[in-house]
Motif scaffolding. Sequence first.
Motif, short mmCIF file in Angstrom:
data_model
loop_
_atom_site.label_atom_id
_atom_site.label_comp_id
_atom_site.label_asym_id
_atom_site.label_seq_id
_atom_site.Cartn_x
_atom_site.Cartn_y
_atom_site.Cartn_z
N LEU A 100 0.83 -1.20 0.00
CA LEU A 100 0.00 0.00 0.00
C LEU A 100 0.87 1.26 0.00
CD1 LEU A 100 -2.91 1.11 0.15
CD2 LEU A 100 -2.67 1.12 2.64
N GLY A 101 0.87 1.96 -1.13
CA GLY A 101 1.58 3.24 -1.22
C GLY A 101 0.62 4.39 -1.04
N TYR A 144 8.02 13.21 -2.29
CA TYR A 144 9.20 13.63 -3.05
C TYR A 144 9.98 14.75 -2.39
CZ TYR A 144 7.67 10.71 -6.88
OH TYR A 144 7.30 9.62 -7.64
N GLY A 145 9.50 15.25 -1.25
CA GLY A 145 10.19 16.34 -0.59
C GLY A 145 10.55 16.00 0.84
N LEU A 173 8.93 5.71 -0.88
CA LEU A 173 8.86 5.43 -2.33
C LEU A 173 9.57 6.52 -3.11
CD1 LEU A 173 5.33 4.03 -3.31
CD2 LEU A 173 7.56 3.05 -3.81
N HIS A 174 10.80 6.77 -2.77
CA HIS A 174 11.58 7.77 -3.49
C HIS A 174 13.05 7.59 -3.12
CE1 HIS A 174 12.51 11.23 -5.81
NE2 HIS A 174 12.72 12.04 -4.80
N ILE A 175 13.89 7.46 -4.13
CA ILE A 175 15.33 7.32 -3.89
C ILE A 175 16.00 8.62 -4.27
CG2 ILE A 175 17.42 6.07 -4.52
CD1 ILE A 175 15.70 3.63 -5.10
N ASP A 176 16.40 9.39 -3.27
CA ASP A 176 17.01 10.70 -3.49
C ASP A 176 17.84 11.03 -2.26
OD1 ASP A 176 17.68 13.37 -3.78
OD2 ASP A 176 15.75 13.93 -4.61
N ARG A 177 19.14 11.24 -2.45
CA ARG A 177 20.02 11.53 -1.32
C ARG A 177 19.60 12.80 -0.57
NH1 ARG A 177 24.80 8.74 -1.07
NH2 ARG A 177 25.33 7.44 -2.87
N ASP A 226 11.55 3.05 -5.61
CA ASP A 226 11.16 4.16 -6.49
C ASP A 226 10.66 3.60 -7.81
OD1 ASP A 226 10.73 6.75 -7.35
OD2 ASP A 226 12.72 7.46 -6.79
N LEU A 227 10.06 4.48 -8.59
CA LEU A 227 9.62 4.16 -9.93
C LEU A 227 10.69 4.61 -10.91
CD1 LEU A 227 5.96 5.50 -9.66
CD2 LEU A 227 6.75 3.17 -9.31
N LEU A 228 11.09 3.72 -11.79
CA LEU A 228 12.12 4.02 -12.78
C LEU A 228 11.58 3.64 -14.15
CD1 LEU A 228 15.03 4.87 -13.51
CD2 LEU A 228 15.69 2.47 -13.18
N PRO A 229 11.16 4.64 -14.95
CA PRO A 229 10.64 4.30 -16.29
C PRO A 229 11.72 3.68 -17.16
CG PRO A 229 10.07 6.56 -15.65
CD PRO A 229 11.10 6.07 -14.67
N ILE A 230 11.41 2.56 -17.78
CA ILE A 230 12.34 1.86 -18.66
C ILE A 230 11.60 1.46 -19.93
CG2 ILE A 230 13.78 -0.20 -18.95
CD1 ILE A 230 14.20 -0.25 -15.96
N ILE A 231 12.24 1.71 -21.06
CA ILE A 231 11.70 1.29 -22.36
C ILE A 231 12.68 0.29 -22.95
CG2 ILE A 231 11.01 2.00 -24.68
CD1 ILE A 231 10.46 4.80 -23.47
N LEU A 232 12.22 -0.92 -23.20
CA LEU A 232 13.06 -1.97 -23.76
C LEU A 232 12.74 -2.12 -25.25
CD1 LEU A 232 12.74 -4.69 -20.97
CD2 LEU A 232 14.56 -3.00 -21.27
N SER A 233 13.77 -2.05 -26.08
CA SER A 233 13.54 -2.16 -27.51
C SER A 233 14.82 -2.54 -28.22
CB SER A 233 13.02 -0.83 -28.08
OG SER A 233 12.91 -0.89 -29.48
N ASN A 234 14.70 -3.34 -29.26
CA ASN A 234 15.84 -3.64 -30.13
C ASN A 234 16.12 -2.50 -31.11
OD1 ASN A 234 16.31 -6.21 -29.04
ND2 ASN A 234 14.70 -7.11 -30.32
N ASP A 235 15.15 -1.60 -31.25
CA ASP A 235 15.28 -0.46 -32.16
C ASP A 235 14.82 0.80 -31.43
OD1 ASP A 235 15.25 1.43 -34.17
OD2 ASP A 235 14.27 0.13 -35.64
#
Length: 259
Positions: free
Chosen positions: A119-120, A176-177, A192-196, A220-229
């Motif tokens: 639960l976030g 985030y603060g 839910l935030h990775i920030d020094r 944390d949430l880390l947007p990732i796009i996986l693609s061969n192109d």
Amino acid sequence: MTPPTPPAPEERHPVDVGLLFDLRNPDAWHRPWADHYAHTLELCEEADRRGVGGLWFTEHHLFEDGYLPQPLTFAAAVAARTRRARIGTSVVLPALHHPVDLAEQAALVDLISGGRLELGLGAGYRRPEYALFGAEFGRRFQHTERNIAEILRLWREREVTPAPIQDQPPVWGGFYGPRGARIAGRLGLGLLHIDRTVHEHYLKGLAEGGHAPETARVSDLLPIILSNDPEAAWQRVGPHLLHQLNSYRQGALQGTGLE
């Protein structure tokens, strides 16, 4: 020079890949709402079958593109159709809801999922949402902290029934603060935030709440796009990301007189 020896297999830590859904359905790519929700449920079911680590859902209101307004309702539907993945919210806005209602809804998701709830909870940032619920935007952090504490108490003292399967489902503070990070610490939540720059405030909050520093948990949430192109992928994904970014910015300005 001899290259460093890679870690032994038993020393490696697997990475759980999760998927976050906001269920937006903007005009440019609109499809019938029932089909949109049904397709997302099928996607979650297939992701679970393929071993995804988590399926996460988020809350906002009054977005023109139909941003998911009730993530725990959708999470319950996903829980009924999956078997392995953790089911999470990132985030629900407790200052807009009664804590008994959230404690009961979250407990049901945990029960339906067989104990997979994460639960976030967060404070949000949009004035129109608070006006819609008759809540005080200027006191959102105080009310968020109060309602999270009450949810934890309701579970701890078994004042809502049925209780969740997990003795206490993992609870995360989506802040985030510095102020929010300190709240997460005081309540003994994960952050839910990775920030020094905010981690020290999180640790201070843990100390204020009487929680040992080794209980600290961050993610944390880390947007990732996986693609061969990548170039072709960007042509497809770019317009969607631009819509997302612009709508968040517009949403932050609404109600401020700066629209």
